[in-house]
Design an enzyme around this catalytic site. Structure first.
Site, short mmCIF file in Angstrom:
data_model
loop_
_atom_site.label_atom_id
_atom_site.label_comp_id
_atom_site.label_asym_id
_atom_site.label_seq_id
_atom_site.Cartn_x
_atom_site.Cartn_y
_atom_site.Cartn_z
N LYS A 1 4.03 161.64 17.83
CA LYS A 1 4.89 162.18 18.89
C LYS A 1 5.83 163.18 18.24
O LYS A 1 6.57 162.86 17.31
CB LYS A 1 5.69 161.03 19.52
CG LYS A 1 6.73 161.50 20.50
CD LYS A 1 7.38 160.31 21.13
CE LYS A 1 8.41 160.78 22.13
NZ LYS A 1 8.94 159.63 22.89
N LYS B 1 1.37 163.07 21.54
CA LYS B 1 2.28 163.59 22.55
C LYS B 1 3.20 164.63 21.92
O LYS B 1 3.76 164.39 20.86
CB LYS B 1 3.12 162.41 23.06
CG LYS B 1 4.30 162.79 23.85
CD LYS B 1 5.10 161.56 24.15
CE LYS B 1 6.25 161.95 25.02
NZ LYS B 1 7.01 160.80 25.44
N1 LIG Z 1 11.54 157.73 24.13
C1 LIG Z 1 11.43 159.14 24.14
C2 LIG Z 1 11.07 159.67 25.47
C3 LIG Z 1 10.35 161.02 25.36
C4 LIG Z 1 11.35 162.11 25.70
C5 LIG Z 1 12.38 162.25 24.61
O1 LIG Z 1 12.03 162.41 23.44
O2 LIG Z 1 13.54 162.19 24.98
C6 LIG Z 1 9.13 161.06 26.26
C7 LIG Z 1 8.90 159.78 27.03
N2 LIG Z 1 8.08 158.89 26.29
C8 LIG Z 1 9.20 162.25 27.21
C9 LIG Z 1 8.00 162.27 28.16
C10 LIG Z 1 7.91 163.56 28.95
O3 LIG Z 1 8.60 164.54 28.60
O4 LIG Z 1 7.17 163.57 29.93
#
Ligand SMILES: NCC[C@H](CC(=O)O)[C@@H](CN)CCC(=O)O
Ligand SMILES: [Zn+2]
Length: 329
Positions: free
Chosen positions: A199, A252
Site C-alpha cells: 500500500k 493499493k
Molecule cells: N488506513 C488507511 C486508509 C487509506 C487512506 C489513507 O491512507 O488515509 C485507504 C483505506 N484503506 C484509502 C482508500 C481509498 O482512498 O479509497
C-alpha cells in the site's frame, strides 16, 4: 507477409477477443466499500467521492437490499465515528461493541447470510492524531503498541462475525500478530486475513479521507505506507506478509501500480491477489468523464481490465453498484 505475422485472425470476433483475456470481470470478484457512521439515521453524500454516501447503521439494509438482489457478493466496511469524544490517542473506539463497524457486521450477517463481510482494520478513523497506529512522543509510530492494538481490533471484528479482516495500517508485523491472536482465540479457521501488503503513500486517498475524516492531523503516512518508487519494498512486504499468514494479498492503489500487482501474482502465485481502485482513481475517472475525456462506463471497464490483466482476481471498487447493472454474471 509470412504466416507468423497474421495476428488479426486471433481477435476478429468479439468472443475471440474476450478469449484473449486471462481473467474476465465477474460480480463475485467485486468488493464494495461502505462508510458506516455512528449517526444511525444519516445518509450523507460525500462530495469528493461521486455517488458514495456515509450511512448510519439504520440506512444500510434498505440501501444494500437491491444490490444484494443484483448479485452483490461482498462489502468492506469503514467506520466513521462522528460523535464528539470518539477519537483519542489510542483509537479506543475502534473496537467499541456499540460502534458502527461491529453493529454493522452483526446486522449484515443476520440480514444477508451470504454476503461476504470484510472489515477494514485501522486506527486512523479513531485516533485524535489521524495516524494508522499509536504514536511515540516524537510523532513516529510505536510499532509494538500499534500492532498490539490493531490485532485486538481485528479479533474484535472477527468475533463480531466478519468473514475477513483487512488491516490497512501498514505497521510492520501486524499480519503475524493478527494471525496469532486469531489462533489463540480459536476462530482462525473462520476468518480470512487479507493483507494490504503493498500500500503506497501518495495523492490518491484524498476523497476517502474526506469521507472517513481520517486524514493525519500532522505529517503524513510516508514512514509507514510504501514510497511510490519502492517496488523492491513492495516485493519484500508481499513475501513477508505471505510468510506471516496472509490468505489474500492486496495492492493499493491499483492503476498506477500494475507492475506491483503482477509482482504480487508472481510472488504469491498460490494466493488470490486483490487490488483496491482507490478513491482518487475513482474520482479521477469521474472527473475526466465529466470533462468529456472518455465515456465513464468504458473507462470503468478499461481500468478494471488492466487491473485484472496485471493478475488481480479480487477488486475493491466504488464502481461495484454500476458493475452489478452492467455485468450479466
Ligand atoms: N488506513 C488507511 C486508509 C487509506 C487512506 C489513507 O491512507 O488515509 C485507504 C483505506 N484503506 C484509502 C482508500 C481509498 O482512498 O479509497
Ligand atoms: Zn489508517
Amino acid at each position: 507477409g509470412d504466416i507468423s505475422s497474421q495476428l488479426h485472425a486471433g481477435y476478429s470476433h468479439p468472443l475471440a477477443r474476450s478469449w484473449q483475456a486471462e481473467r474476465q470481470l465477474t460480480k463475485s470478484m467485486l468488493i464494495f466499500p461502505l462508510f458506516v457512521s455512528d449517526q444511525d439515521d444519516e445518509e450523507v453524500l460525500i462530495p469528493s467521492l461521486p455517488n458514495q454516501y456515509r450511512r448510519g447503521v439504520n440506512k444500510l439494509i434498505p440501501y444494500l437490499e437491491p444490490l444484494v438482489h443484483k448479485g452483490l457478493r461482498s462489502v468492506i466496511l469503514f467506520g466513521v465515528p462522528m460523535r464528539p469524544g470518539t477519537k483519542d490517542a489510542l483509537g479506543t473506539s475502534a473496537d467499541d461493541p456499540e460502534g458502527p463497524v461491529i453493529r454493522s457486521i452483526r446486522l449484515l450477517r443476520q440480514r444477508f447470510p451470504h454476503l461476504y463481510i470484510v472489515a477494514d482494520v485501522c486506527l486512523c478513523e479513531y485516533t485524535s492524531h489521524g495516524h494508522c497506529g499509536i504514536l511515540r512522543d516524537d510523532g513516529s509510530l510505536n510499532n509494538q503498541l500499534s500492532v498490539d492494538r490493531i490485532s485486538d481490533v481485528a479479533v474484535a471484528y472477527a468475533q463480531a462475525g466478519a468473514h475477513c479482516v483487512a488491516p490497512s495500517d501498514m505497521n510492520d508485523g501486524r499480519i503475524r500478530a493478527i494471525k496469532l491472536k486469531l489462533i489463540e482465540t480459536g476462530i482462525v479457521h473462520n476468518v480470512t486475513l487479507m493483507s494490504y501488503a503493498a500500500k503506497f503513500s501518495g495523492c490518491l486517498y484524498g476523497p476517502f479521507r474526506d469521507a472517513a475524516g481520517s486524514a493525519p492531523s500532522f505529517g503524513d503516512r510516508r514512514c509507514y505506507q510504501l514510497p511510490p518508487g519502492g517496488r523492491g519494498l513492495a516485493r519484500r512486504a508481499i513475501i513477508r506478509d505471505i510468510n506471516e499468514g496472509a490468505d489474500i494479498i492486496m495492492v493499493k492503489p491499483a492503476s498506477q501500480y500494475l507492475d506491483v500487482i503482477s509482482d504480487a501474482k508472481e510472488l504469491g502465485k498460490d494466493l488470490p491477489i486483490a487490488a483496491y481502485q482507490v478513491s482518487g482513481e475513482f474520482a479521477m475517472i469521474h472527473a475526466a468523464a465529466k470533462a468529456g475525456v472518455f465515456d465513464l462506463k468504458a473507462m470503468a471497464f478499461e481500468s478494471t481490465e488492466g487491473i485484472l490483466r496485471a493478475g488481480a482476481t479480487i477488486i475493491i471498487s466504488y464502481f461495484t453498484p454500476e458493475f452489478l447493472d452492467w455485468l450479466e454474471n
